[in-house]
Design an enzyme around this catalytic site. Structure first.
Site, mmCIF file in Angstrom:
data_model
loop_
_atom_site.group_PDB
_atom_site.id
_atom_site.type_symbol
_atom_site.label_atom_id
_atom_site.label_comp_id
_atom_site.label_asym_id
_atom_site.label_seq_id
_atom_site.Cartn_x
_atom_site.Cartn_y
_atom_site.Cartn_z
ATOM 1 N N LYS A 151 43.402 43.797 39.254
ATOM 2 C CA LYS A 151 43.668 45.243 39.229
ATOM 3 C C LYS A 151 43.847 45.815 40.646
ATOM 4 C CE LYS A 151 42.611 45.772 34.653
ATOM 5 N NZ LYS A 151 42.336 44.374 34.247
HETATM 6 C C1 LIG Z 1 42.665 43.653 33.137
HETATM 7 C C2 LIG Z 1 42.481 42.194 33.174
HETATM 8 C C3 LIG Z 1 43.258 41.321 32.377
HETATM 9 C C4 LIG Z 1 44.291 41.823 31.380
HETATM 10 O O1 LIG Z 1 45.385 42.397 31.997
HETATM 11 P P1 LIG Z 1 46.399 43.346 31.161
HETATM 12 O O2 LIG Z 1 47.273 43.954 32.162
HETATM 13 O O3 LIG Z 1 45.499 44.365 30.489
HETATM 14 O O4 LIG Z 1 47.103 42.492 30.175
HETATM 15 C C5 LIG Z 1 43.062 39.954 32.507
HETATM 16 N N1 LIG Z 1 42.132 39.457 33.341
HETATM 17 C C6 LIG Z 1 41.347 40.263 34.117
HETATM 18 C C7 LIG Z 1 40.325 39.646 34.986
HETATM 19 C C8 LIG Z 1 41.502 41.650 34.062
HETATM 20 O O5 LIG Z 1 40.724 42.434 34.824
#
Ligand SMILES: *Cc1c(COP(=O)(O)O)cnc(C)c1O
Length: 481
Positions: free
Chosen positions: A125
């Site tokens: 993120k």
């Molecule tokens: C948010 C997240 C995901 C999923 O990503 P999306 O964009 O919601 O598909 C996968 N792995 C981690 C560690 C995340 O923080």
């Protein structure tokens, strides 16, 4: 200049900065570029040589037409610094690869991890949120406006937002989290921030209750306007645009020439990360397959296998050891379906009328399902046992420790490897965030970047509150004076 429209038909010719601070379009749809900007063969050749921040500028320029180039360059350069993304695995000779921002770790020939979790909160993120923090500050400064970001988190998103927005002018963050429900490491990451514009609120309830409070406040139009309440949720287009960049970077790192194709495997929840891969492919990046990996919460795998999209109620959502993928409704999926149905907003409105009423839709027998193969998606799912096996196997075979989400990706990626086509698994978090499962798999503690030793012992600043809308509103009002 790229302009934006809604997946449900609203079309007011908005520019990037117009949609940056908002969430949904006024008709309830999601913003998309009117057309995908294209990348020429000459550009691909030139981009191959570029460092991350320069590549990011080239990609983002195609989506952002209303920020002067030199200002945008400053924003991008400040976001993607070696210092911000320094928590990376050392290279083969122990050297730091932080300058690459998203280094590639090769497991074996044509099988790689793309490290996306080297930012301040050790999850992918940060890749988008770091840019968003600087974009918000820039646009708010220019408009002499302020925003109060209100959100609820069960872990990754909230801390990424706080680390991106800390110390930024014009921005305050009020983040609700379930009291006592996050790991000690996650609590320490969030609650030890001492910046004056970051407010942590631990609600003595569950994550869903936190989210209900946020929704209730966002639906109070008067309060929302008076206190300039905004959000940074995963449907924000700028987050998606920022994520497109590392698909290019990963492609260049895994190939020697632009005649090759690459497949990406993406641990998925809200379809945000893999949607950026879809955008990159639509721009002309030579992607062979986009492999979507889910955990036990397999709504998306089900769609790609059957053509049925059946979001579950939150009561049906399973709590798993890859918790950031525990979703029952994929908030970005509407963007892909918009393209799949030939960008016809009437059809999107029909399908989501069913979804928004708590139902599902089935594309079997429609021409859209016949077109699905053109979009090069594949999918698979993983279980707790698969996850443990993948963590063990990657550790034993290659001496590399991966987190539970990346493990879901590795498991599914193996089902879709093709001879001669590099497979790149996106590494979405570091193992230290999910220590219990690592101990279960390997019988040892996860590695942790040395600078984060002992963060659990730092002083914490958090307001503990009952699940009471009025109390949260009073707290916001008090701190906005
Ligand atoms: C948010 C997240 C995901 C999923 O990503 P999306 O964009 O919601 O598909 C996968 N792995 C981690 C560690 C995340 O923080």
């Amino acid at each position: 200049m790229t302009r934006y429209l809604s997946t449900r038909g609203y079309r007011a010719g908005q520019r990037f900065s117009d949609i940056l601070l908002g969430g949904l379009a006024p008709d309830g749809g999601l913003y998309m570029p009117e057309e995908y900007p294209q990348v020429t063969a000459d550009e691909l050749t030139e981009w191959r040589q570029l460092p991350y921040h320069a590549l990011a500028l080239r990609v983002l320029e195609k989506f952002i037409g209303d920020i002067p180039a030199c200002d945008l360059k400053g924003i991008v350069d400040r976001s993607y610094t070696e210092r911000n993304f320094r928590w990376c695995r050392p290279g083969p000779d122990g050297e730091s690869r932080a300058a690459e921002i998203t280094p590639l770790t090769t497991l074996e020939t044509d099988f790689h991890l793309l490290e996306l979790s080297n930012g301040p909160t050790l999850a992918f993120k940060d890749m988008a949120m770091q840019l968003l923090g600087n974009l918000f500050e820039y646009v708010l400064d220019r408009r002499r406006e302020e925003i109060n970001i209100l959100g609820a988190t069960s872990g990754d998103t909230g801390s990424a937002a706080e680390y991106a927005m800390r110390g930024k002018h014009g921005v305050r963050v009020f983040m609700l989290s379930p009291h006592g429900k996050m790991s000690a490491f996650q609590r320490a990451q969030m609650y030890s921030l001492t910046d004056a514009n970051i407010y942590n609120i631990a609600v003595t309830a569950m994550f869903d209750d936190c989210q209900d409070i946020v929704k209730a406040i966002a639906n109070d139009a008067e309060f929302k306007q008076r206190y300039k309440i905004g959000a940074v949720n995963s449907i924000n287009w700028a987050r998606l645009a920022a994520q497109v960049v590392y698909y290019f970077k990963g492609y260049f790192a895994a190939t020697a020439s632009n005649d090759q194709e690459v497949s990406f495997c993406v641990p998925s929840g809200n379809f945000g990360n893999i949607c950026a891969g879809h955008v990159a492919r639509m721009m002309g990046l030579p992607i062979a397959r986009l492999v979507l990996a889910t955990n036990e919460n397999d709504v998306l795998d089900e769609f790609f296998r059957t053509g049925v999209y059946r979001p579950r109620g939150s009561a049906e959502t399973q709590v798993t050891s890859s918790p950031s993928m525990d979703i029952s409704k994929a908030s970005n999926f509407e963007r892909f379906v918009f393209d799949l149905v030939g960008r016809d907003p009437v059809i999107v409105r029909q399908l989501w009328a069913q979804v928004d009423a708590g139902g599902s839709f089935d594309l079997t027998g429609t021409p859209f399902l016949e077109r699905l193969p053109e979009f090069c998606f594949s999918s698979g799912r993983s279980s707790h046992a698969d996850r443990l096996a993948a963590i063990r196997d990657v550790w034993q075979r290659y001496g590399i420790m991966i987190d539970t989400h990346t493990a879901d990706g590795v498991k599914v990626a193996r089902e879709y490897r093709q001879p001669g086509v590099p497979m790149v698994v996106l590494e979405t978090a570091q193992p230290v965030k999910f220590a219990d499962t690592i101990r279960e798999a390997l019988g040892r503690d996860p590695e942790r970047p040395p600078e984060l030793a002992g963060i659990e012992n730092l002083p914490q600043r958090v307001a503990v509150m009952p699940p009471d809308i009025a109390a949260v509103k009073a707290f916001i009002a008090e701190n906005c004076r």
